[in-house]
Design a protein around this motif. Structure first.
Motif, PDB file in Angstrom:
ATOM      1  N   PRO A   1       3.946   7.479  -8.850  1.00  0.00           N
ATOM      2  CA  PRO A   1       3.531   8.696  -9.560  1.00  0.00           C
ATOM      3  C   PRO A   1       2.184   8.476 -10.240  1.00  0.00           C
ATOM      4  O   PRO A   1       1.904   7.391 -10.755  1.00  0.00           O
ATOM      5  N   THR A   2       1.378   9.479 -10.192  1.00  0.00           N
ATOM      6  CA  THR A   2       0.080   9.408 -10.858  1.00  0.00           C
ATOM      7  C   THR A   2       0.121  10.330 -12.071  1.00  0.00           C
ATOM      8  O   THR A   2       0.677  11.427 -12.006  1.00  0.00           O
ATOM      9  N   PRO A   3      -0.456   9.888 -13.168  1.00  0.00           N
ATOM     10  CA  PRO A   3      -0.436  10.725 -14.357  1.00  0.00           C
ATOM     11  C   PRO A   3      -1.332  11.949 -14.175  1.00  0.00           C
ATOM     12  O   PRO A   3      -2.333  11.900 -13.458  1.00  0.00           O
ATOM     13  N   SER A   4      -0.940  13.031 -14.793  1.00  0.00           N
ATOM     14  CA  SER A   4      -1.787  14.222 -14.756  1.00  0.00           C
ATOM     15  C   SER A   4      -3.036  13.936 -15.573  1.00  0.00           C
ATOM     16  O   SER A   4      -3.042  13.027 -16.411  1.00  0.00           O
ATOM     17  N   PRO A   5      -4.113  14.687 -15.372  1.00  0.00           N
ATOM     18  CA  PRO A   5      -5.323  14.450 -16.167  1.00  0.00           C
ATOM     19  C   PRO A   5      -5.043  14.530 -17.672  1.00  0.00           C
ATOM     20  O   PRO A   5      -5.587  13.768 -18.446  1.00  0.00           O
ATOM     21  N   ARG A   6      -4.154  15.432 -18.078  1.00  0.00           N
ATOM     22  CA  ARG A   6      -3.834  15.553 -19.504  1.00  0.00           C
ATOM     23  C   ARG A   6      -3.134  14.291 -20.014  1.00  0.00           C
ATOM     24  O   ARG A   6      -3.460  13.783 -21.083  1.00  0.00           O
ATOM     25  N   THR A   7      -2.187  13.786 -19.250  1.00  0.00           N
ATOM     26  CA  THR A   7      -1.474  12.573 -19.647  1.00  0.00           C
ATOM     27  C   THR A   7      -2.436  11.393 -19.712  1.00  0.00           C
ATOM     28  O   THR A   7      -2.398  10.605 -20.650  1.00  0.00           O
TER      29      THR A   7
ATOM     30  N   CYS B   1       0.826  -1.208   0.000  1.00  0.00           N
ATOM     31  CA  CYS B   1       0.000   0.000   0.000  1.00  0.00           C
ATOM     32  C   CYS B   1       0.867   1.267   0.000  1.00  0.00           C
ATOM     33  O   CYS B   1       0.531   2.248  -0.660  1.00  0.00           O
ATOM     34  N   GLY B   2       1.975   1.227   0.721  1.00  0.00           N
ATOM     35  CA  GLY B   2       2.890   2.367   0.720  1.00  0.00           C
ATOM     36  C   GLY B   2       3.494   2.595  -0.647  1.00  0.00           C
ATOM     37  O   GLY B   2       3.614   3.740  -1.105  1.00  0.00           O
ATOM     38  N   GLN B   3       3.858   1.532  -1.334  1.00  0.00           N
ATOM     39  CA  GLN B   3       4.417   1.662  -2.683  1.00  0.00           C
ATOM     40  C   GLN B   3       3.380   2.224  -3.649  1.00  0.00           C
ATOM     41  O   GLN B   3       3.691   3.074  -4.474  1.00  0.00           O
TER      42      GLN B   3
END
Length: 81
Positions: free
Chosen positions: A55-61, A48-50
């Motif tokens: 990184p989460t993609p930006s809405p545009r990506t 869960c920590g990992q």
């Protein structure tokens, strides 16, 4: 990962009940319970920590990735029937 928490709660209850049923006293039952559960719980905490640090993609990506031919869907075939 809400599903992991709910699942672990059910698993904890079953394993704790079996440990209390099978052990000669409460102290040994709880020691057995902790010995059995700790590795699984630590693995879930690590996972869960990992996930939370990934990184989460930006809405545009994310939007770009779902456009046809941009990776999420296969590009239209050049071969026609």
């Amino acid at each position: 990962m809400a599903f992991a928490g709910a699942s672990m709660t059910l698993e904890d209850g079953v394993i704790r009940a079996k440990a209390l049923r099978d052990a000669p006293d409460t102290e040994r039952a709880l020691t057995t319970y902790e010995t059995l559960r700790r590795p699984h719980v630590q693995q879930n905490i690590t996972l869960c920590g990992q996930i939370s640090r990934a990184p989460t993609p930006s809405p545009r990506t994310a939007r770009h990735a779902t456009e046809p031919g941009r990776g999420a869907e296969p590009a239209p075939s050049a071969v026609t029937a």
